[in-house]
Design a protein around this motif. Structure first.
Motif, PDB file in Angstrom:
ATOM      1  N   GLY A 103       0.831  -1.205   0.000  1.00 44.33           N
ATOM      2  CA  GLY A 103       0.000   0.000   0.000  1.00 44.33           C
ATOM      3  C   GLY A 103       0.857   1.242   0.000  1.00 44.33           C
ATOM      4  O   GLY A 103       1.931   1.260   0.597  1.00 44.33           O
ATOM      5  N   HIS A 110      -4.820   6.866  -1.306  1.00 41.94           N
ATOM      6  CA  HIS A 110      -4.291   5.519  -1.086  1.00 41.94           C
ATOM      7  C   HIS A 110      -4.479   4.584  -2.279  1.00 41.94           C
ATOM      8  O   HIS A 110      -5.489   4.653  -2.982  1.00 41.94           O
ATOM      9  N   ASP A 112      -3.897   0.153  -2.820  1.00 46.16           N
ATOM     10  CA  ASP A 112      -3.738  -1.072  -2.031  1.00 46.16           C
ATOM     11  C   ASP A 112      -3.908  -2.251  -2.988  1.00 46.16           C
ATOM     12  O   ASP A 112      -4.935  -2.340  -3.676  1.00 46.16           O
ATOM     13  N   MET A 190      -6.860   3.985   4.020  1.00 43.84           N
ATOM     14  CA  MET A 190      -6.737   2.683   3.362  1.00 43.84           C
ATOM     15  C   MET A 190      -8.008   1.862   3.542  1.00 43.84           C
ATOM     16  O   MET A 190      -8.490   1.253   2.594  1.00 43.84           O
TER      17      MET A 190
END
Ligand code: MG
Ligand code: MG
Length: 282
Positions: A103, A110, A112, A190
């Motif tokens: 990440g 963000h 991921d 996240m």
């Protein structure tokens, strides 16, 4: 896991999606680099250092590092480890099934994503591990393909489950779908609402809106789905010791189609093969 289903999704603006693409692309490029560089004899920590250097060099910040005290840039989960393995002194061996989760944050947004691979390459793999890895990747893409604006979010999990069932039939085994960990909304953090189960659940869940961004991440095992957390408080392992795989992408859905933010090509090639509209914003 509590599923509320009444959660609402707030769509991102085109400008916000472009910012998320910068973070996602950096994550995708980092994973591509790691997949190329991983080899037997390497420690998981060495892989982690490579990832941190690449993320910082690309103008990003590793998002896992310091997350509730986590000490890695990556999660490196080997063999019976499902997710959240901590990079360290463990030496990777030929034939290990390695899941790498990565990440990064770029300008507050963000990305991921995760991949699973066999250390030493596919020729070093047990056949069942290749089948597991491929089934899990296909299930992730089936879930991605079910993310459609105006449709219920929980269609994603149903598509993952159906794909895994079909793979099990083809491969002559029953795969385990890990239910204790799920996909999630993503953006300025996240992990955001809503949760995205990797299996069929009751109800429809929130409706997918224009600009929805979620991380879709099936975790599949060669045995049972039951798992426990090791004494390090992070590493999740299967109870029966069977190996597990984990694939993840951060995906944006717009009225025009999908943009897989953590794939280097934005998902164009795989979505094309699936017959799903690819809709990158330029
Ligand atoms: Mg992840
Ligand atoms: Mg995730």
């Amino acid at each position: 896991m509590a599923l509320f289903g009444r959660e609402r999704i707030t769509g991102k603006t085109p400008e916000q999606l472009r910012l998320m693409r910068a973070a996602g692309l950096l994550v995708g490029q980092t994973l591509a680099l790691l997949a190329e560089r991983v080899e037997p004899g390497m420690t998981t920590k060495a892989l982690d250092e490579l990832a941190e250097e690449h993320i910082r060099g690309g103008g990003g910040v590793p998002s896992f590092l310091g997350y509730h005290g986590f000490t890695g840039t990556l999660c490196t989960s080997v063999n019976e480890e499902v997710v959240h393995g901590i990079p360290g002194t463990r030496v990777l061996r030929e034939g290990d099934l390695l899941s790498i989760d990565c990440g990064a944050i770029v300008q507050g947004w963000h990305g991921d994503a995760a991949v699973s691979l066999v250390v030493g390459g596919r020729e070093a793999a047990r056949p069942e591990d290749l089948q597991l890895i491929d089934a899990t990747e296909a299930a992730m893409w089936a879930g991605i393909g079910a993310l459609v604006v105006g449709q219920p979010l929980y269609a994603v999990g149903a598509a993952v489950e159906d794909e895994i069932d079909a793979a099990g039939e083809r491969d002559g085994r029953t795969y385990g779908i890990v239910e204790d960990y799920v996909g999630h909304g993503i953006g300025t953090s996240m992990h955001m609402d809503p949760q995205v189960p990797n299996y069929r659940v009751e109800g429809r869940g929130p409706k997918v809106v224009d600009g929805t961004t979620i991380a879709i991440e099936p975790m599949i095992t060669l045995g049972d789905q039951d798992n426990r957390v090791l004494a390090d408080d992070w590493t999740v392992v299967t109870l029966d010791g069977a190996r597990a795989a984990h694939w993840e992408n951060t995906v944006a859905a717009t009225a025009d189609g999908l943009w897989v933010l953590t794939e280097v090509d934005g998902g164009a090639s795989r979505l094309g093969r699936l017959g799903v509209a690819y809709a990158a914003l330029c």
